[in-house]
Design a protein around this motif. Sequence first.
Motif, PDB file in Angstrom:
ATOM      1  N   LEU A   1     121.942  45.825  91.425  1.00 19.92           N
ATOM      2  CA  LEU A   1     123.168  46.536  91.531  1.00 19.92           C
ATOM      3  C   LEU A   1     124.038  45.432  92.079  1.00 19.92           C
ATOM      4  O   LEU A   1     123.816  44.591  92.790  1.00 19.92           O
ATOM      5  N   LYS A   2     125.489  45.485  91.275  1.00 24.76           N
ATOM      6  CA  LYS A   2     126.605  44.506  91.915  1.00 24.76           C
ATOM      7  C   LYS A   2     127.567  45.378  92.587  1.00 24.76           C
ATOM      8  O   LYS A   2     128.089  46.784  92.310  1.00 24.76           O
ATOM      9  N   PRO A   3     128.298  44.757  93.465  1.00 26.58           N
ATOM     10  CA  PRO A   3     129.767  45.540  93.925  1.00 26.58           C
ATOM     11  C   PRO A   3     130.340  46.178  93.069  1.00 26.58           C
ATOM     12  O   PRO A   3     131.043  47.329  93.157  1.00 26.58           O
ATOM     13  N   GLU A   4     130.745  45.645  91.853  1.00 29.25           N
ATOM     14  CA  GLU A   4     131.374  46.119  90.811  1.00 29.25           C
ATOM     15  C   GLU A   4     130.837  47.469  89.987  1.00 29.25           C
ATOM     16  O   GLU A   4     131.529  48.223  89.313  1.00 29.25           O
ATOM     17  N   ASP A   5     129.615  47.697  90.568  1.00 25.24           N
ATOM     18  CA  ASP A   5     129.057  49.023  90.037  1.00 25.24           C
ATOM     19  C   ASP A   5     129.350  50.021  91.171  1.00 25.24           C
ATOM     20  O   ASP A   5     129.051  51.279  90.460  1.00 25.24           O
ATOM     21  N   SER A   6     129.839  49.861  91.963  1.00 28.15           N
ATOM     22  CA  SER A   6     130.507  51.167  92.902  1.00 28.15           C
ATOM     23  C   SER A   6     131.437  51.971  92.167  1.00 28.15           C
ATOM     24  O   SER A   6     132.490  51.299  91.693  1.00 28.15           O
ATOM     25  N   CYS A   7     130.918  53.194  92.073  1.00 26.85           N
ATOM     26  CA  CYS A   7     131.610  54.248  91.359  1.00 26.85           C
ATOM     27  C   CYS A   7     131.168  55.521  91.511  1.00 26.85           C
ATOM     28  O   CYS A   7     130.269  55.605  92.104  1.00 26.85           O
ATOM     29  N   ILE A   8     131.854  56.555  91.252  1.00 31.84           N
ATOM     30  CA  ILE A   8     131.338  57.896  91.010  1.00 31.84           C
ATOM     31  C   ILE A   8     130.656  58.077  89.628  1.00 31.84           C
ATOM     32  O   ILE A   8     131.096  57.538  88.686  1.00 31.84           O
ATOM     33  N   TYR A   9     129.096  58.292  89.798  1.00 29.88           N
ATOM     34  CA  TYR A   9     128.772  58.373  88.559  1.00 29.88           C
ATOM     35  C   TYR A   9     128.349  59.887  88.071  1.00 29.88           C
ATOM     36  O   TYR A   9     128.148  60.713  88.937  1.00 29.88           O
ATOM     37  N   TYR A  10     128.814  60.316  86.931  1.00 33.82           N
ATOM     38  CA  TYR A  10     128.550  61.639  86.174  1.00 33.82           C
ATOM     39  C   TYR A  10     127.594  61.583  85.046  1.00 33.82           C
ATOM     40  O   TYR A  10     127.598  60.783  84.215  1.00 33.82           O
ATOM     41  N   CYS A  11     127.084  62.649  84.895  1.00 33.04           N
ATOM     42  CA  CYS A  11     126.332  63.025  83.661  1.00 33.04           C
ATOM     43  C   CYS A  11     127.019  64.065  83.019  1.00 33.04           C
ATOM     44  O   CYS A  11     127.740  64.804  83.366  1.00 33.04           O
ATOM     45  N   ALA A  12     126.879  64.049  81.593  1.00 30.66           N
ATOM     46  CA  ALA A  12     127.447  65.031  80.830  1.00 30.66           C
ATOM     47  C   ALA A  12     126.553  65.489  79.596  1.00 30.66           C
ATOM     48  O   ALA A  12     125.742  64.392  79.370  1.00 30.66           O
ATOM     49  N   SER A  13     126.933  66.602  78.835  1.00 33.37           N
ATOM     50  CA  SER A  13     126.126  66.733  77.863  1.00 33.37           C
ATOM     51  C   SER A  13     126.928  67.039  76.470  1.00 33.37           C
ATOM     52  O   SER A  13     128.037  67.178  76.663  1.00 33.37           O
ATOM     53  N   ASP A  14     126.351  66.478  75.629  1.00 37.37           N
ATOM     54  CA  ASP A  14     126.929  66.451  74.249  1.00 37.37           C
ATOM     55  C   ASP A  14     126.301  67.608  73.111  1.00 37.37           C
ATOM     56  O   ASP A  14     124.951  67.022  72.675  1.00 37.37           O
ATOM     57  N   TYR A  15     126.770  68.710  72.988  1.00 39.79           N
ATOM     58  CA  TYR A  15     125.771  69.703  71.966  1.00 39.79           C
ATOM     59  C   TYR A  15     125.594  69.169  70.569  1.00 39.79           C
ATOM     60  O   TYR A  15     124.640  69.495  69.955  1.00 39.79           O
ATOM     61  N   THR A  16     126.387  68.064  70.188  1.00 38.10           N
ATOM     62  CA  THR A  16     126.131  67.724  68.852  1.00 38.10           C
ATOM     63  C   THR A  16     124.794  66.842  68.904  1.00 38.10           C
ATOM     64  O   THR A  16     124.445  66.670  67.605  1.00 38.10           O
TER      65      THR A  16
END
Length: 124
Positions: A86-101
Amino acid sequence: QSQLVESGGGLVQPGGSLRLSCVFSADILDYYAIGWFHQAPGKEREGVSCISSSEGDAKYADSVKGRFTVSRDNAKNTVYLQMNSLKPEDSCIYYCASDYTGLAGLDPNHYDTWGQGTQVTVSS
């Protein structure tokens, strides 16, 4: 109603590792694609990785290739994002999401249901 819940974020030193988990509700079927995205303050949400159905076809953003690995356990209704080096630039909020297609991809506009996010901070 479909739900996704992320966990596993936290504070880690540069070079360290974290594993994020995304638990999805039972109505999100095996063929739905699941994506991971991140968003830094003041910036647009960007695709990090995605995985399609039970076949496990995965894609990665160039910035994380070789460092992040996505995997899926449909028996546990869970998708994981293993983040190494991991790098400092990886600092973020991480989200997961679904794609029904089920098509998968790194464009957040293709995803219809989102989790609440988990904060990742990489700092010494």
